[in-house]
Write an enzyme that holds these catalytic residues in place. Structure first.
Site, PDB file in Angstrom:
ATOM      1  N   HIS A  37       0.838  -1.199   0.000  1.00 59.20           N
ATOM      2  CA  HIS A  37       0.000   0.000   0.000  1.00 59.20           C
ATOM      3  C   HIS A  37       0.876   1.255   0.000  1.00 59.20           C
ATOM      4  CE1 HIS A  37      -2.665  -2.988   2.191  1.00 59.20           C
ATOM      5  NE2 HIS A  37      -3.455  -2.605   1.210  1.00 59.20           N
ATOM      6  N   GLN A  61     -18.024  -7.144  -0.690  1.00 62.03           N
ATOM      7  CA  GLN A  61     -17.161  -8.007  -1.499  1.00 62.03           C
ATOM      8  C   GLN A  61     -16.746  -9.283  -0.780  1.00 62.03           C
ATOM      9  OE1 GLN A  61     -14.290  -4.678  -1.763  1.00 62.03           O
ATOM     10  NE2 GLN A  61     -12.678  -6.207  -1.452  1.00 62.03           N
ATOM     11  N   LYS A 149      -0.674  -6.931  -7.734  1.00 59.23           N
ATOM     12  CA  LYS A 149      -0.894  -8.237  -7.110  1.00 59.23           C
ATOM     13  C   LYS A 149      -2.330  -8.679  -7.349  1.00 59.23           C
ATOM     14  CE  LYS A 149      -1.223  -8.707  -2.604  1.00 59.23           C
ATOM     15  NZ  LYS A 149      -2.529  -9.402  -2.368  1.00 59.23           N
ATOM     16  N   ASP A 150      -3.274  -7.744  -7.275  1.00 55.42           N
ATOM     17  CA  ASP A 150      -4.671  -8.010  -7.620  1.00 55.42           C
ATOM     18  C   ASP A 150      -4.873  -7.671  -9.099  1.00 55.42           C
ATOM     19  OD1 ASP A 150      -5.793  -8.697  -4.932  1.00 55.42           O
ATOM     20  OD2 ASP A 150      -5.019  -6.701  -4.484  1.00 55.42           O
ATOM     21  N   LYS A 184       3.522  -9.054  -0.497  1.00 60.84           N
ATOM     22  CA  LYS A 184       2.935  -8.390   0.663  1.00 60.84           C
ATOM     23  C   LYS A 184       1.420  -8.495   0.611  1.00 60.84           C
ATOM     24  CE  LYS A 184       6.647  -6.084   2.435  1.00 60.84           C
ATOM     25  NZ  LYS A 184       7.055  -5.959   3.832  1.00 60.84           N
ATOM     26  N   SER A 185       0.813  -8.847   1.735  1.00 61.15           N
ATOM     27  CA  SER A 185      -0.638  -8.961   1.822  1.00 61.15           C
ATOM     28  C   SER A 185      -1.068  -8.791   3.271  1.00 61.15           C
ATOM     29  CB  SER A 185      -1.108 -10.331   1.320  1.00 61.15           C
ATOM     30  OG  SER A 185      -2.482 -10.534   1.596  1.00 61.15           O
ATOM     31  N   ARG A 187      -3.391 -10.321   4.561  1.00 60.86           N
ATOM     32  CA  ARG A 187      -3.757 -11.662   5.032  1.00 60.86           C
ATOM     33  C   ARG A 187      -2.543 -12.492   5.445  1.00 60.86           C
ATOM     34  NH1 ARG A 187      -8.136 -10.919   1.106  1.00 60.86           N
ATOM     35  NH2 ARG A 187     -10.130 -11.201   2.183  1.00 60.86           N
TER      36      ARG A 187
END
Length: 280
Positions: A37, A61, A149-150, A184-185, A187
């Site tokens: 981010h 979502q 990444k998305d 990186k996430s 989650r």
């Protein structure tokens, strides 16, 4: 830097900036921010006079069995992080602010949403398109920043902006990885120490696919099968999907072409992680 909770406050601030001739960059997030981010916020800071970050865990979502309630949240930490990177405004609404009683208007899309994450998360992209459309209307930015990444989400947002004539430039930014390669996430915090180590199978598999492409492999199915076999060597990994798709339409392809997206979603224990490489 300000943290505001209402649509009215966002619009008042942005309208003031616009009257002064200032440009606005926008980074939509669900919070629990990390360096991925941060790369978006930095890019927005470089290219705009003002930067707005939204922090909103969007209930629309999430499917009924997904991690809405357990999704990590830390507004205080996120606020300090945004301020350190030069953000001017955080928009942190409650669900009731975004979705009033009787809310019944949605933004839906066909084709691009039907593959990859859309297969296993059928309500996901309707929720994404609806909330991003609302945020675009609320913030009215000149530019909006999303991570690659998305990759499917990025393609969908770009297509939606084109279809619905939003006067916004959508900018994709590269995947940010840990030193050992894991993307990186937010989650990643769900992973135990053992699962964290096992999760490296994703980045190693992406590297394998990339190496096959760079070596000149033209059969997309061969690349996908080699990647699947590599993931299956990790006992804690369970494949949701590994696919090669057209980078614009998200439809499966047989032969390597440009642009092409090779993407995966893999469960490590109970945690679903995604990764990809783009051949462009």
């Amino acid at each position: 830097m300000k943290v505001v909770k209402t649509i009215k406050e966002v619009r008042e601030n942005v309208n003031t900036w616009k009257k002064e001739g200032q440009t606005v960059g926008f980074v939509p997030t669900m919070g629990y921010l990390h360096e991925g981010h941060g790369s978006l916020i930095k890019k927005a800071r470089e290219e705009n006079d003002k930067v707005v970050v939204s922090i909103f865990v969007n209930p629309m979502q999430f499917g009924p069995t997904e991690d809405l309630e357990s999704y990590p949240r830390d507004l205080e930490k996120d606020s300090k992080f945004c301020e350190s990177l030069g953000a001017d405004l955080i928009f942190n609404p409650e669900p009731e602010e975004m979705y009033k009683d009787g809310f019944s208007s949605y933004v839906d899309m066909s084709v691009l949403t039907e593959e990859l994450c859309g297969l296993s998360r059928p309500v996901h992209f309707r929720g994404v398109c609806t909330v991003v459309s609302k945020l675009f209307n609320i913030v009215n930015p000149d530019r909006a920043y999303f991570g690659q990444k998305d990759a499917q989400q990025l393609a969908i947002i770009k297509h939606m902006v084109q279809d619905l004539n939003f006067d916004i430039e959508v900018i994709g930014c590269p995947i940010v990885r840990e030193e050992d390669g894991l993307a990186k996430s937010s989650r990643n915090t769900y992973l135990s120490a053992e699962e964290r180590k096992a999760a490296l199978i994703l980045s190693r598999t992406v590297k394998l696919g990339r190496e096959m492409l760079e070596a000149g492999e033209t059969d997309a199915d061969k690349i996908v099968e080699a990647m699947k076999k590599n993931i299956e060597t990790e006992p804690l990994a369970r494949i949701d999907y590994v696919k090669a798709v057209d980078g614009l339409t998200m439809q499966q392809i047989k032969k390597v072409q440009k642009p092409m997206l090779v993407a995966m979603a893999v469960y490590i224990g109970k945690t679903r992680l995604i990764d990809n490489t783009i051949w462009d």
